[in-house]
Enzyme design. Structure first.
Site, short mmCIF file in Angstrom:
data_model
loop_
_atom_site.label_atom_id
_atom_site.label_comp_id
_atom_site.label_asym_id
_atom_site.label_seq_id
_atom_site.Cartn_x
_atom_site.Cartn_y
_atom_site.Cartn_z
N HIS A 51 -17.23 7.84 6.54
CA HIS A 51 -15.88 7.43 6.87
C HIS A 51 -15.64 7.50 8.38
CE1 HIS A 51 -14.12 8.22 2.58
NE2 HIS A 51 -15.15 7.39 2.56
N GLU A 53 -13.65 9.29 10.26
CA GLU A 53 -13.61 10.61 10.86
C GLU A 53 -15.01 11.18 11.08
OE1 GLU A 53 -10.21 10.49 7.76
OE2 GLU A 53 -12.10 9.46 8.17
N CYS A 78 -9.31 11.72 3.53
CA CYS A 78 -9.50 11.99 2.11
C CYS A 78 -9.77 13.48 1.89
CB CYS A 78 -10.65 11.16 1.56
SG CYS A 78 -12.26 11.51 2.29
N ARG A 192 -12.48 -16.53 3.84
CA ARG A 192 -13.31 -16.17 2.69
C ARG A 192 -14.12 -14.91 2.97
NH1 ARG A 192 -15.93 -22.02 0.89
NH2 ARG A 192 -13.96 -23.04 0.29
N LEU A 212 -17.48 -22.40 -2.84
CA LEU A 212 -16.56 -21.32 -2.47
C LEU A 212 -17.28 -20.15 -1.81
CD1 LEU A 212 -14.18 -21.26 -5.60
CD2 LEU A 212 -14.01 -22.65 -3.52
N ARG A 215 -19.99 -20.12 4.68
CA ARG A 215 -21.08 -20.86 5.31
C ARG A 215 -20.88 -21.07 6.80
NH1 ARG A 215 -19.65 -23.37 0.74
NH2 ARG A 215 -18.67 -25.13 1.81
N GLY A 294 -6.10 -25.77 -7.82
CA GLY A 294 -5.42 -26.94 -7.28
C GLY A 294 -3.93 -26.78 -7.30
N LEU A 298 -1.76 -23.30 -7.81
CA LEU A 298 -0.98 -22.79 -6.68
C LEU A 298 0.50 -22.68 -7.04
CD1 LEU A 298 -2.75 -24.84 -3.89
CD2 LEU A 298 -2.51 -22.36 -3.83
N SER A 300 1.88 -22.36 -9.90
CA SER A 300 2.17 -21.33 -10.90
C SER A 300 2.34 -19.96 -10.24
CB SER A 300 1.06 -21.29 -11.95
OG SER A 300 -0.17 -20.80 -11.41
#
Length: 349
Positions: A51, A53, A78, A192, A212, A215, A294, A298, A300
């Protein structure tokens, strides 16, 4: 800006180096200061690795200075054993007596326990420095733990006359219909690389056969998520055949593909699909998701108010007719130019 804010700001800058690589952990930065001089600093790079720290303390060459030091941390240290030992214990054992924390961790495994441990062991602790900025740094992490769902990002490209696609009868099938320019496309690949998952609907998968993947930027591929109610997507399409982890939402029973990379989850497509999606993604500890298409998918998420940010790219293109873009009833909070494209950023607060 006071002295504590100065060093917490530096913690935030360091933490941002971990964007896209620390899931499911938060991004954290740490700075160690003696006599207004930084003697050590570090950030959390990847889950399972040390971590912030730990990296900061390890970077201090003269460990005898730690008893005189103040350690700054953007998020509460933590106090439990996970993949790594507790950072609160390390701070105490190193001899550091002054601790300044940006914001308390909302994860129930920590959530004030780290602060309590430090105080119980003789440390002077100050909490709540640049708290809003520290929350924004880990907006995905806090949304996941506080709202029990991923941080939802909407993204689409539309033409100057408000269309996101041509009518598919007018163009070749199974090919993307580009609206945005190459600079915007690179920006999307950067997105992405920074988010944990990306989602598309059935029509987008069938029409574009997208990969998806990342690249045009450096980073890990997101987990792909696709809606396929009746399992119409051919198994040789990119989303199902290239060996990258993909979650498919359908009406079939829960099964796992033989290669283990494609997981099928059953949901009821007649009832609040976005809410069901978020519930399943929470089960898989997915903290953020880009809804890339699509139009119906989107819309919804917009209509159920299950979104946090939206990025809308308006390309220097006219279609004259086609599929209308989603409608978002929010005022934009930021507008930028990317080449000839206009990027409008919305936040759902």
């Amino acid at each position: 800006m006071n002295i504590h804010e100065k060093y917490i700001k530096r913690c935030i800058e360091l933490a941002e180096n971990g964007l896209g690589t620390t899931y499911p952990n938060p991004m954290v930065g740490s700075v160690i200061v003696v006599n207004n001089a930084i003697i050590g600093e570090g950030w959390h790079k990847k889950a399972g690795e040390p971590h912030a720290e730990v990296n900061a303390i390890n970077s201090v060459k003269d460990k005898s200075l730690l008893k005189l030091a103040t350690i700054y941390v953007s998020l509460e240290p933590c106090s439990h054993f996970g993949k790594t030992p507790p950072c609160a214990n390390l701070i105490v054992n190193s001899g550091i007596k002054n601790v300044v924390i940006g914001i308390v961790d909302s994860n129930s495994k920590v959530s004030g326990k780290g602060v309590k441990y430090l105080k119980d062991n003789g440390c002077k602790v100050e909490v709540g420095v640049l708290e809003d900025e520290c929350y924004s740094l880990n907006k995905r992490f806090f949304t996941f733990h506080n709202k029990k769902r991923p941080f939802v990002i909407l993204k689409w490209a539309e033409t100057k006359d408000g269309f996101i696609d041509k009518f598919r009868d007018d163009i070749a099938e199974n090919t993307p219909n580009w609206i945005s320019n190459e600079y915007s496309q690179q920006f999307v690949h950067k997105m992405r690389a920074e988010e944990q998952a990306i989602l598309v609907g059935t029509k987008t998968a069938l029409n574009d056969n997208p990969s998806l993947t990342v690249r045009s930027w450096s980073g890990e591929n997101p987990i792909r998520v696709v809606l396929d109610r009746s399992l119409k997507i051919p198994r040789d399409y990119n989303l199902l055949s290239d060996g990258i982890k993909t979650i498919v939402f359908s009406e079939v029973k829960h099964i796992i593909d033989s290669n283990g990379n494609v997981i099928f989850e059953r949901i009821d497509f007649k009832n609040n699909v976005p809410q069901q999606i978020c519930k399943v993604l929470f089960k898989y500890e997915i903290q953020s998701v880009i809804i890339e298409g699509g139009k119906q998918t989107l819309q919804s998420f917009i209509d159920t108010n299950l979104w946090d940010e939206a990025f809308v790219f308006t390309g220097d293109v006219l279609f004259n007719k086609g599929l209308n873009a989603p409608i978002i009833k929010k005022s934009s909070s930021e507008i930028n130019k990317i080449g000839n494209d206009l990027l409008t950023y919305f936040t759902n607060i």
